[in-house]
Design an enzyme around this catalytic site. Structure first.
Site, PDB file in Angstrom:
ATOM      1  CG  ASN A   1      -0.790  -6.512  -1.977  1.00 36.04           C
ATOM      2  OD1 ASN A   1      -1.412  -6.916  -2.947  1.00 36.04           O
ATOM      3  ND2 ASN A   1      -1.236  -6.623  -0.738  1.00 36.04           N
TER       4      ASN A   1
ATOM      5  CD  GLU B   1      -2.790  -1.404   2.346  1.00 39.42           C
ATOM      6  OE1 GLU B   1      -2.794  -0.528   3.226  1.00 39.42           O
ATOM      7  OE2 GLU B   1      -3.496  -2.430   2.421  1.00 39.42           O
TER       8      GLU B   1
ATOM      9  CG  ASP C   1     -12.594  -8.911   1.304  1.00 37.26           C
ATOM     10  OD1 ASP C   1     -11.949  -8.933   2.365  1.00 37.26           O
ATOM     11  OD2 ASP C   1     -12.657  -7.884   0.576  1.00 37.26           O
TER      12      ASP C   1
ATOM     13  CD  GLU D   1      -4.594  -7.962   1.077  1.00 37.76           C
ATOM     14  OE1 GLU D   1      -5.484  -7.347   1.679  1.00 37.76           O
ATOM     15  OE2 GLU D   1      -3.391  -7.641   1.167  1.00 37.76           O
TER      16      GLU D   1
ATOM     17  CG  HIS E   1      -9.754  -5.824   0.455  1.00 40.90           C
ATOM     18  ND1 HIS E   1     -10.066  -6.972   1.153  1.00 40.90           N
ATOM     19  CD2 HIS E   1      -8.428  -5.636   0.613  1.00 40.90           C
ATOM     20  CE1 HIS E   1      -8.969  -7.450   1.729  1.00 40.90           C
ATOM     21  NE2 HIS E   1      -7.950  -6.661   1.413  1.00 40.90           N
TER      22      HIS E   1
HETATM   23  O1  G3I Z   1      -5.485 -12.253  17.588  1.00 40.83           O
HETATM   24  C1  G3I Z   1      -4.440 -11.435  18.037  1.00 40.83           C
HETATM   25  C2  G3I Z   1      -4.254 -11.587  19.517  1.00 40.83           C
HETATM   26  O2  G3I Z   1      -3.831 -12.910  19.811  1.00 40.83           O
HETATM   27  C3  G3I Z   1      -3.217 -10.601  19.960  1.00 40.83           C
HETATM   28  O3  G3I Z   1      -3.016 -10.686  21.351  1.00 40.83           O
HETATM   29  C4  G3I Z   1      -3.617  -9.198  19.579  1.00 40.83           C
HETATM   30  C5  G3I Z   1      -2.551  -8.211  20.006  1.00 40.83           C
HETATM   31  O4  G3I Z   1      -2.754  -7.001  19.301  1.00 40.83           O
HETATM   32  O5  G3I Z   1      -3.737  -9.121  18.161  1.00 40.83           O
HETATM   33  C6  G3I Z   1      -4.694 -10.021  17.638  1.00 40.83           C
HETATM   34  O6  G3I Z   1      -4.484  -9.991  16.259  1.00 40.83           O
HETATM   35  C7  G3I Z   1      -5.188  -9.042  15.510  1.00 40.83           C
HETATM   36  C8  G3I Z   1      -5.395  -9.732  14.168  1.00 40.83           C
HETATM   37  O7  G3I Z   1      -5.914  -8.834  13.204  1.00 40.83           O
HETATM   38  C9  G3I Z   1      -6.318 -10.933  14.312  1.00 40.83           C
HETATM   39  O8  G3I Z   1      -7.594 -10.478  14.666  1.00 40.83           O
HETATM   40  C10 G3I Z   1      -4.324  -7.793  15.352  1.00 40.83           C
HETATM   41  O9  G3I Z   1      -4.282  -7.092  16.562  1.00 40.83           O
HETATM   42  C11 G3I Z   1      -4.906  -6.912  14.246  1.00 40.83           C
HETATM   43  O10 G3I Z   1      -4.025  -5.811  13.995  1.00 40.83           O
HETATM   44  C12 G3I Z   1      -5.016  -7.726  12.964  1.00 40.83           C
HETATM   45  O11 G3I Z   1      -5.619  -6.923  11.973  1.00 40.83           O
HETATM   46  C13 G3I Z   1      -5.277  -7.309  10.630  1.00 40.83           C
HETATM   47  C14 G3I Z   1      -4.932  -6.035   9.858  1.00 40.83           C
HETATM   48  O12 G3I Z   1      -4.659  -6.357   8.477  1.00 40.83           O
HETATM   49  C15 G3I Z   1      -3.696  -5.371  10.446  1.00 40.83           C
HETATM   50  O13 G3I Z   1      -2.626  -6.265  10.415  1.00 40.83           O
HETATM   51  C16 G3I Z   1      -6.487  -7.981   9.998  1.00 40.83           C
HETATM   52  O14 G3I Z   1      -6.717  -9.235  10.627  1.00 40.83           O
HETATM   53  C17 G3I Z   1      -6.208  -8.221   8.523  1.00 40.83           C
HETATM   54  O15 G3I Z   1      -7.362  -8.747   7.871  1.00 40.83           O
HETATM   55  C18 G3I Z   1      -5.804  -6.924   7.827  1.00 40.83           C
HETATM   56  O16 G3I Z   1      -5.455  -7.283   6.501  1.00 40.83           O
HETATM   57  C19 G3I Z   1      -5.133  -6.175   5.647  1.00 40.83           C
HETATM   58  C20 G3I Z   1      -3.953  -6.578   4.773  1.00 40.83           C
HETATM   59  O17 G3I Z   1      -2.840  -6.933   5.584  1.00 40.83           O
HETATM   60  C21 G3I Z   1      -3.604  -5.456   3.800  1.00 40.83           C
HETATM   61  N1  G3I Z   1      -4.775  -5.108   3.002  1.00 40.83           N
HETATM   62  C22 G3I Z   1      -5.947  -4.717   3.793  1.00 40.83           C
HETATM   63  C23 G3I Z   1      -6.331  -5.852   4.736  1.00 40.83           C
HETATM   64  C24 G3I Z   1      -7.585  -5.519   5.516  1.00 40.83           C
HETATM   65  O18 G3I Z   1      -7.339  -4.423   6.351  1.00 40.83           O
END
Ligand code: G3I
Length: 345
Positions: A199, A156, A265, A263, A235
């Protein structure tokens, strides 16, 4: 049917269709999508899902590649301090290897996740920043040297508005193109055999952003950055214009490099949810329209609707059903449509 090769599964599908049944949408059952696909089919994964039998069975049946949803990002590496902790992602790589599945790395360099110690370094010893940045990328990519299907090295780089490149600590210290070029060079040195990708998202709906992304890629390629393939996150939602995915993939393919729908959806919060199957089918058709050498693959950003970031984020008030399988793990019309589109390739 898991494990059957594509030719056999296609023959079964043709046989069934000859007698009026559609093999890909027998009630509650569809043919393994990966067996219908001539290019890699991926799905994102989180370590917690590896303990869910329904998730692991569905993922292994229908997909051949996994993208860690967050475990290969700075937020996971540096949860416990300034030294990279790769253990969460190692668990995914180990599980995938046992299943015979590939892993696609995502993503060490992202404007939205700059490790605290880099911010401190920029203030205290900017002359060391470049070396430490290169070393960081090298440690991440090198940790799984020879093991991954490729990497989103930089994620990004373009602003949401689309006319300019994002400002971030990386760009402030190394330049808007510089941090991209440096990251790709460090990644190539760390794992010479890994396909290296850039990406981006909203390319299907923002022509300015697509053009800026293309200009950046062109400039980095001209500067010698080893960009091997190009990602478009995809997305989207059900308001998406027919043909938008195909046009974007076709436009990105003009570099002559492979393209990754990285990615996808299809949110049902906007537009007519009945459009969702056709949009997933178009993504397969867009990939199929490329020469085989340019088909890096298609990755879905979640397995079941309940796994989606769009659903897990409780701040989003309205319900959503963006993926191929419902919360109970049953295939939706979108999965059947994707399977039929793959079977036609
Ligand atoms: O589950 C953990 C937990 O065990 C941990 O203690 C906690 C600590 O912060 O984090 C939790 O994980 C979270 C994870 O999602 C699973 O729910 C993270 O905090 C959270 O930041 C993470 O968010 C992800 C986000 O990117 C940021 O990394 C999303 O799942 C993920 O779908 C999203 O994906 C992004 C792509 O990388 C780039 N393109 C856009 C896409 C959607 O935003």
């Amino acid at each position: 049917m898991a494990g059957l090769d594509r030719r056999t599964v296609l023959a079964m599908a043709l046989g069934l269709s000859a007698c009026g049944a559609r093999a890909v949408d027998a009630p509650g059952e569809i043919a393994p999508l990966k067996s219908l696909s001539p290019f890699p089919l991926g799905v994102c994964v989180m370590t917690g899902q590896l303990d869910e039998p329904q998730w692991t069975q569905l993922a292994h049946t229908h997909f051949d590649r996994l993208t860690p949803e967050w475990e290969m990002k700075a937020e996971a590496f540096f949860m416990n301090g300034p030294r990279e902790d790769f253990s969460r992602a190692d668990r995914i790589v180990d599980w995938a290897r046992q299943q015979g599945m590939g892993v696609f790395g995502h993503t060490p360099v992202w404007y939205s996740q700059v490790p605290d110690h880099f911010t401190a370094l920029a203030a205290s010893a900017p002359q060391r920043f470049r070396d430490e940045y290169r070393a960081y990328v090298g440690r991440v990519i090198g940790h799984w040297r020879g093991q991954l299907a490729g990497w989103d090295v930089v994620n990004e780089p373009v602003t949401d508005e689309g006319s300019t490149l994002r400002d971030c600590l990386w760009s402030q210290q190394l330049g808007h193109e510089g941090y991209v070029i440096e990251a790709f060079r460090a990644a190539r040195s760390a794992d010479p055999g890994a396909p290296l990708l850039i990406n981006e998202y909203n390319l299907e709906t923002n022509a300015r952003k697509l053009a800026t992304y293309q200009r950046l890629i062109e400039a980095c390629l001209n500067a010698g950055a080893p960009i091997d393939a190009i990602g478009t996150q995809t997305h989207v939602d059900c308001e998406l214009a027919p043909g938008a995915i195909s046009a974007t993939v076709r436009e990105l393919a003009r570099f002559g490099l492979p393209v990754h729908i990285s990615e996808i959806d299809v949110s049902t919060r906007y537009g007519d949810a009945r459009r969702q199957p056709a949009i997933y089918a178009e993504a397969a058709e867009a990939m199929a329209a490329l020469p085989e050498r340019q088909r890096f693959g298609l990755t879905v950003w979640g397995l079941r609707d309940s796994d989606s970031w769009l659903v897990r984020d409780r701040r989003r008030a309205r319900a959503d059903a963006p993926l191929l399988f419902n919360g109970a793990g049953q295939p939706k019309p979108a999965a059947a449509a994707l399977g039929e589109a793959l079977a036609r390739i």
